[in-house]
Design a protein around this motif. Structure first.
Motif, PDB file in Angstrom:
ATOM      1  N   GLY A 100      12.762  11.710  88.150  1.00 50.67           N
ATOM      2  CA  GLY A 100      11.631  12.089  87.711  1.00 50.67           C
ATOM      3  C   GLY A 100      10.902  13.568  88.573  1.00 50.67           C
ATOM      4  N   LEU A 101      11.638  13.833  89.783  1.00 55.31           N
ATOM      5  CA  LEU A 101      11.280  14.736  90.624  1.00 55.31           C
ATOM      6  C   LEU A 101      12.286  15.688  90.493  1.00 55.31           C
ATOM      7  CD1 LEU A 101       9.741  12.880  93.750  1.00 55.31           C
ATOM      8  CD2 LEU A 101       8.487  14.054  92.034  1.00 55.31           C
ATOM      9  N   CYS A 102      12.076  16.896  90.804  1.00 53.16           N
ATOM     10  CA  CYS A 102      13.050  17.874  90.836  1.00 53.16           C
ATOM     11  C   CYS A 102      13.123  18.587  92.331  1.00 53.16           C
ATOM     12  CB  CYS A 102      12.784  19.313  90.155  1.00 53.16           C
ATOM     13  SG  CYS A 102      14.158  19.981  88.903  1.00 53.16           S
ATOM     14  N   ASP A 103      12.281  19.362  92.685  1.00 54.67           N
ATOM     15  CA  ASP A 103      12.609  19.920  94.295  1.00 54.67           C
ATOM     16  C   ASP A 103      11.057  19.807  94.861  1.00 54.67           C
ATOM     17  OD1 ASP A 103      11.433  21.939  92.700  1.00 54.67           O
ATOM     18  OD2 ASP A 103      12.995  23.619  93.445  1.00 54.67           O
ATOM     19  N   GLU A 104      10.120  19.016  94.429  1.00 53.31           N
ATOM     20  CA  GLU A 104       8.757  19.073  94.643  1.00 53.31           C
ATOM     21  C   GLU A 104       8.717  18.700  96.432  1.00 53.31           C
ATOM     22  OE1 GLU A 104       8.418  18.042  90.335  1.00 53.31           O
ATOM     23  OE2 GLU A 104       9.816  17.628  92.136  1.00 53.31           O
ATOM     24  N   PHE A 105       9.554  17.915  96.698  1.00 52.18           N
ATOM     25  CA  PHE A 105       9.685  17.668  98.234  1.00 52.18           C
ATOM     26  C   PHE A 105      10.964  18.211  98.958  1.00 52.18           C
ATOM     27  CE2 PHE A 105       6.939  14.678  96.304  1.00 52.18           C
ATOM     28  CZ  PHE A 105       5.697  15.020  96.832  1.00 52.18           C
ATOM     29  N   LYS A 106      10.921  18.563 100.170  1.00 55.52           N
ATOM     30  CA  LYS A 106      12.110  18.836 100.910  1.00 55.52           C
ATOM     31  C   LYS A 106      12.840  17.713 101.500  1.00 55.52           C
ATOM     32  CE  LYS A 106      13.516  21.641 104.903  1.00 55.52           C
ATOM     33  NZ  LYS A 106      13.108  22.447 106.282  1.00 55.52           N
ATOM     34  N   PRO A 107      14.196  17.693 101.143  1.00 59.82           N
ATOM     35  CA  PRO A 107      15.247  16.532 101.572  1.00 59.82           C
ATOM     36  C   PRO A 107      15.233  16.491 102.984  1.00 59.82           C
ATOM     37  CG  PRO A 107      16.533  18.373 100.796  1.00 59.82           C
ATOM     38  CD  PRO A 107      14.965  18.674 100.533  1.00 59.82           C
ATOM     39  N   VAL A 108      15.725  15.330 103.627  1.00 59.36           N
ATOM     40  CA  VAL A 108      15.466  15.334 105.054  1.00 59.36           C
ATOM     41  C   VAL A 108      17.073  14.735 105.158  1.00 59.36           C
ATOM     42  CG1 VAL A 108      13.190  15.058 105.745  1.00 59.36           C
ATOM     43  CG2 VAL A 108      14.735  12.903 104.933  1.00 59.36           C
ATOM     44  N   LYS A 109      17.450  14.758 106.393  1.00 58.58           N
ATOM     45  CA  LYS A 109      18.578  14.042 106.645  1.00 58.58           C
ATOM     46  C   LYS A 109      18.605  12.714 106.798  1.00 58.58           C
ATOM     47  CE  LYS A 109      22.161  14.220 110.167  1.00 58.58           C
ATOM     48  NZ  LYS A 109      23.177  13.674 110.394  1.00 58.58           N
TER      49      LYS A 109
END
Length: 193
Positions: free
Chosen positions: A127-136
């Protein structure tokens, strides 16, 4: 994958019980097995998951497609119970990506994880694309995606993070949005503060 790595893929057909037992044998032989199956059909392999994987604490990764409500796939294909029954099994860790970028991070985490791990993900697209930065990914750590001063918090897990985000947009509110990432173990430190 089969074309690129023909000696690394084993198709056991519609035999979920065997797929888990076979993966456990591979893990006992110092391999890193990944088992891909529908969430709803994990119930067929429940005995093998407990007796052959969890009790022996083997590093088997269960990749569960169609986790959650999957609509038109029909009544028998709804992946609605995997969280409840896997949560009760000792030595299991449960994780779910909110989007494709976090899925990649979770896969990186899974390579060196040394216990049973279940990754659940939705049917089709996230449902999301790249709205939030990924984390380790760190074991049992959540991510605060947005934080504000309102007395509202939305907590999501997996694809439910997208639902939380979309509801906030629809209601035109600014809640704190938290991605649990792990449902087992829970990030108690973050949730209790």
């Amino acid at each position: 994958f089969k074309k690129t790595y023909p000696n690394r893929l084993f198709d056991v057909g519609i035999a979920e019980e065997h797929s888990i037992a076979f993966a456990n044998g591979l893990a006992l032989s110092n391999k890193n097995p990944y088992v891909s199956l529908y969430s709803t059909f994990m119930q067929r392999a429940y005995d093998q998951v407990i007796h052959d994987c969890a009790i022996l604490n083997l590093p088997v990764v269960l990749c569960m497609d169609r986790a959650g409500i999957v609509g038109e796939d029909g009544e028998t294909h709804q992946g609605a119970f995997d969280i409840s029954f896997l949560n009760a099994i000792p030595n299991f860790t449960l994780v779910a990506p909110r989007d494709e970028l976090m899925f990649k991070e979770i896969m990186e985490f899974s390579y060196s994880f040394n216990s049973p791990l279940a990754i659940r993900y939705p049917r089709g697209n996230f449902g999301l694309c790249d709205e939030f930065k990924p984390v380790k990914v760190e074991l049992g750590r959540s991510q605060i995606l947005s934080q504000n001063n309102e007395n509202i918090a939305f907590i999501g897990y997996g694809n439910a993070v997208a639902k939380a985000y979309k509801v906030a947009k629809f209601l035109d509110i600014n809640p704190t949005i938290i991605d649990l990432i792990f449902i087992k173990p829970l990030d108690k430190e973050l949730l209790l503060n």
